[in-house]
Each structure stands twice: as C-alpha cells, then as structure tokens.
Design a protein around this motif. Structure first.
Motif, PDB file in Angstrom:
ATOM      1  N   GLU A  57      45.989  31.933  44.794  1.00 22.48           N
ATOM      2  CA  GLU A  57      46.702  32.708  43.979  1.00 22.48           C
ATOM      3  C   GLU A  57      47.477  32.139  42.680  1.00 22.48           C
ATOM      4  O   GLU A  57      48.101  32.832  41.804  1.00 22.48           O
ATOM      5  CB  GLU A  57      47.862  33.349  44.772  1.00 22.48           C
ATOM      6  N   ILE A  58      47.637  30.770  42.898  1.00 23.75           N
ATOM      7  CA  ILE A  58      48.225  30.005  41.737  1.00 23.75           C
ATOM      8  C   ILE A  58      47.438  29.084  40.981  1.00 23.75           C
ATOM      9  O   ILE A  58      46.536  28.592  41.622  1.00 23.75           O
ATOM     10  CB  ILE A  58      49.672  29.244  42.329  1.00 23.75           C
ATOM     11  N   GLY A 165      50.145  32.328  32.905  1.00 21.88           N
ATOM     12  CA  GLY A 165      49.834  31.081  33.277  1.00 21.88           C
ATOM     13  C   GLY A 165      49.584  30.708  34.616  1.00 21.88           C
ATOM     14  O   GLY A 165      49.095  29.769  35.021  1.00 21.88           O
ATOM     15  N   ALA A 166      50.889  31.343  35.374  1.00 24.42           N
ATOM     16  CA  ALA A 166      51.243  30.621  36.651  1.00 24.42           C
ATOM     17  C   ALA A 166      50.308  31.421  37.685  1.00 24.42           C
ATOM     18  O   ALA A 166      50.016  30.743  38.773  1.00 24.42           O
ATOM     19  CB  ALA A 166      52.562  30.705  36.842  1.00 24.42           C
ATOM     20  N   LEU A 167      49.926  32.634  37.574  1.00 26.55           N
ATOM     21  CA  LEU A 167      49.032  33.347  38.470  1.00 26.55           C
ATOM     22  C   LEU A 167      47.879  33.290  38.090  1.00 26.55           C
ATOM     23  O   LEU A 167      47.312  33.556  36.906  1.00 26.55           O
ATOM     24  CB  LEU A 167      49.796  34.640  38.610  1.00 26.55           C
ATOM     25  N   ARG A 168      46.858  33.264  39.306  1.00 28.03           N
ATOM     26  CA  ARG A 168      45.332  33.268  38.945  1.00 28.03           C
ATOM     27  C   ARG A 168      44.894  34.776  38.912  1.00 28.03           C
ATOM     28  O   ARG A 168      45.167  35.310  39.962  1.00 28.03           O
ATOM     29  CB  ARG A 168      44.660  32.417  39.916  1.00 28.03           C
ATOM     30  N   SER A 178      41.208  36.239  31.887  1.00 28.42           N
ATOM     31  CA  SER A 178      41.971  35.745  31.109  1.00 28.42           C
ATOM     32  C   SER A 178      43.508  35.904  31.176  1.00 28.42           C
ATOM     33  O   SER A 178      43.745  37.062  31.887  1.00 28.42           O
ATOM     34  CB  SER A 178      41.624  36.155  29.632  1.00 28.42           C
ATOM     35  N   ALA A 179      44.448  35.228  30.654  1.00 33.96           N
ATOM     36  CA  ALA A 179      45.607  35.443  30.938  1.00 33.96           C
ATOM     37  C   ALA A 179      46.033  37.026  30.160  1.00 33.96           C
ATOM     38  O   ALA A 179      47.007  37.591  30.591  1.00 33.96           O
ATOM     39  CB  ALA A 179      46.468  34.434  30.183  1.00 33.96           C
ATOM     40  N   GLN A 180      45.187  37.269  29.170  1.00 36.28           N
ATOM     41  CA  GLN A 180      45.598  38.890  28.464  1.00 36.28           C
ATOM     42  C   GLN A 180      45.517  39.704  29.168  1.00 36.28           C
ATOM     43  O   GLN A 180      46.084  40.776  29.225  1.00 36.28           O
ATOM     44  CB  GLN A 180      44.535  38.767  27.309  1.00 36.28           C
ATOM     45  N   SER A 181      44.468  39.794  30.204  1.00 39.02           N
ATOM     46  CA  SER A 181      44.305  40.821  30.991  1.00 39.02           C
ATOM     47  C   SER A 181      45.834  40.871  32.205  1.00 39.02           C
ATOM     48  O   SER A 181      45.949  42.033  32.568  1.00 39.02           O
ATOM     49  CB  SER A 181      43.303  40.435  32.226  1.00 39.02           C
TER      50      SER A 181
END
Length: 332
Positions: A57-58, A165-168, A178-181
């Motif tokens: 998860e991270i 950034g922290a969570l997958r 992507s982080a955008q999602s």
C-alpha cells in the motif's frame, strides 16, 4: 449517532498516530457507559486498514524520505494519509443489532455538518463522503460486543501531493497508476468553503455540530492513560502489528468485487490449507483471526472450504463480500 445519554467528548492531546489509535481502542474497550466523541489529529502518517498488506500500500522510499509514520488501525477499509491539515473523528456507542446498522446512520451527522457550512456534501459508495464529487472523508467501523466504533478522516487543508506520493495506486482501482489519478479523486474541504475558516475554527464547529448542547467534556483516568501507553508500545509501535509476518504462499489470488478488494494468500501442503491470509480494503467489522483458524487444516477443495464458511459470521468478517465471491477468490 444513535444515543440515549449525553455524549462525552474526549481529546487525545497527542499527534502521535500510534498513541492516538491506542487511545481510541482503549476507549472502545473500557468506556462502555456512554456514547463518546473523539476529535484528533495525526502528524504525517499512512494509516492502513486492519486487513491490508502494508508493503503493497505504501511507497517505502517516499515514506522514508518524507519521514512519514506508518501504522495499522483495527478497522477495515483502505489506506489513508493523515497530516495536520486533516481532522479525524470517532463515534463510539452501543448498537442493539449490528446487522441493522448502516454506514448512512453514522455518516449522516458528518454530511449534515458539512452541509451546514454550505457545502454540497453527500455519502457515496461503500464508505466515502464527497463534496462536489471529490472525496473529503473515508470512514470505517469496528464492532466489539455491542460496542461500535465508527471513525473517519476529514481532509480540511491537507497536502494532496503528499497523499499521492505516499500511497500506491492499485491499477485495478484506478485507470492510471499515476499520482494524478489519486489527486483527481480527493479534495480539501477548505477549498470548497464560501467563507474561509481555519482548522481550529472547523474543529470547534464540528465539536458543536456533532455533540449539540448535551456534549460533556471528559478525560481518561491515570490508569486508563497507562493502558493507552502500554497498548501503544506493545501493539501499535511494533513491526509485527503494522507489517506482519506472512507465510510462504503456495497460491496468491486477488479479485476486485463490489464490496472491495480481496486477496487470498494460501500455503497448501499435501492438499490441505496449512496457513492463509486475507488482505483487502473490504469493510470488516471484526477480526479475521477466527476465520483463518477455522480454515487451517481443511482440505483445499471448494466444497470443504464452503462447508466451513457456512458456519462463520462472514458479514462481520468480510463486509458485503458474498460467500461465492470469497470462494471464487480462494479458488481463482
């Protein structure tokens, strides 16, 4: 929040996530006389659900570089990020029949409080609260006897880029990794306000809105505070609780269902289930320890596992996941 006696309000006076979760669990276990309301904050923290695989998860490099705490809570659901722009709430109360309880009964006061600020707030999906289509709160619950804990986050003025950034992001949950999602799904309450307010003012507003005129301030005894500290040190601060040791799996099967993600890891020896783990963000009410113990030693055959599952309180362990979906995951 259903209640017959005035609600008692407690604060943890801490931003340590392990201490705060120990405080909450202690109140759940020892304070059974009245309804309770807690408002609290964690320093930069990822809080994973009780059934999640923390490592999956991270983003460990990001977490280490940004000095982010990682802790596991005792409720189901998915991983969430806390910082000092986020405010957490906990309702603790008796329930006569857990089967009749719904998330809407507990999310209603939260939604109404946000609507009272002129926001277009609504409960959505399994356990989210949205404002103008953006997630501002995730919720979860835990049942202990007749005592219910319902808690949630409220993103007021959090750093959304750190959340991303922290969570997958699981590709089966989002169209993009992507982080955008992640950022596109969440929002800060403050950005939706027509008249600006700071977090202390928001905190005071929620306290008044949730508790009403009958809210009574309280505190834990020295003995209870000692129990909180011991629980923090012996459980929430430990690697075993947060990350856990897993057996060497023979099979790892994962499926996404309407009731949440479910992953089953099984160690099968000579045709029998020697060990297994269930991971996921499904909304369990109780621990899965009893389910795991009941399935150990059972032949790895669908009909044999189905016999055992029929004897277990699956709705409390797996939320709205059905026996068929659990079996389909185990034997995918």
């Amino acid at each position: 929040m259903p209640a017959t006696k005035p609600t008692v309000y407690l604060e943890t006076h801490s931003q340590d996530p392990a201490y705060n979760l120990a405080f909450e669990e202690t109140v759940l276990k020892v304070r059974k006389d009245r309804p309770y309301l807690l408002l609290w904050q964690n320093d930069n923290t990822i809080v994973v659900g009780q059934n999640q695989n923390t490592a999956a998860e991270i983003d460990p490099d990001f977490v280490e570089a940004h000095h982010i705490h990682v802790v596991r809570r005792i409720t189901g659901g998915g991983a969430v990020y806390h910082d000092l722009g986020n405010l957490n709430y906990s309702f603790l109360t008796d329930v006569d029949n857990a089967a009749d309880m719904t998330y809407q009964q507990f999310t209603r006061p939260v939604v109404e409080a946000l609507q009272g600020l002129g926001l277009q707030a609504e409960a959505s999906g399994r356990n989210d609260i949205l404002v103008e289509g953006r997630k501002v709160s995730g919720t979860a619950q835990r049942l202990l006897g007749k005592r219910m804990l319902f808690h949630g986050t409220l993103l007021f003025d959090s750093d959304l880029s750190t959340i991303a950034g922290a969570l997958r992001a699981d590709p089966s949950k989002f169209q993009s990794k992507s982080a955008q999602s992640v950022r596109s799904r969440v929002g800060n309450i403050r950005s939706f306000l027509k008249e600006d307010m700071n977090l202390p003012a928001f905190w005071q507003y929620l306290k008044s809105s949730f508790g009403g005129e009958g809210l009574e301030s309280g505190s834990l005894t020295q003995e209870e505070l000692a129990a909180v500290q011991a629980l923090k040190e012996n459980k929430y601060d430990t690697w075993e609780w947060t990350y856990g040791r897993s057996p060497h799996f023979t099979f790892i099967n994962k499926r996404k269902w309407p009731g949440g993600m479910l992953e089953a890891g099984l160690q099968v020896t000579e045709g029998h289930i020697e060990d297994l783990r269930f991971y996921g963000d499904f909304l369990s009410l109780t621990s899965l320890d009893g389910t795991v113990e009941a399935l150990r030693g059972v032949p790895y055959r669908r009909r044999e596992v189905e016999k055992i599952l029929k004897t277990l309180p699956l709705d409390r362990c797996f939320g709205s996941l059905t026996p068929q979906e659990i079996l389909d995951t185990i034997f995918a």
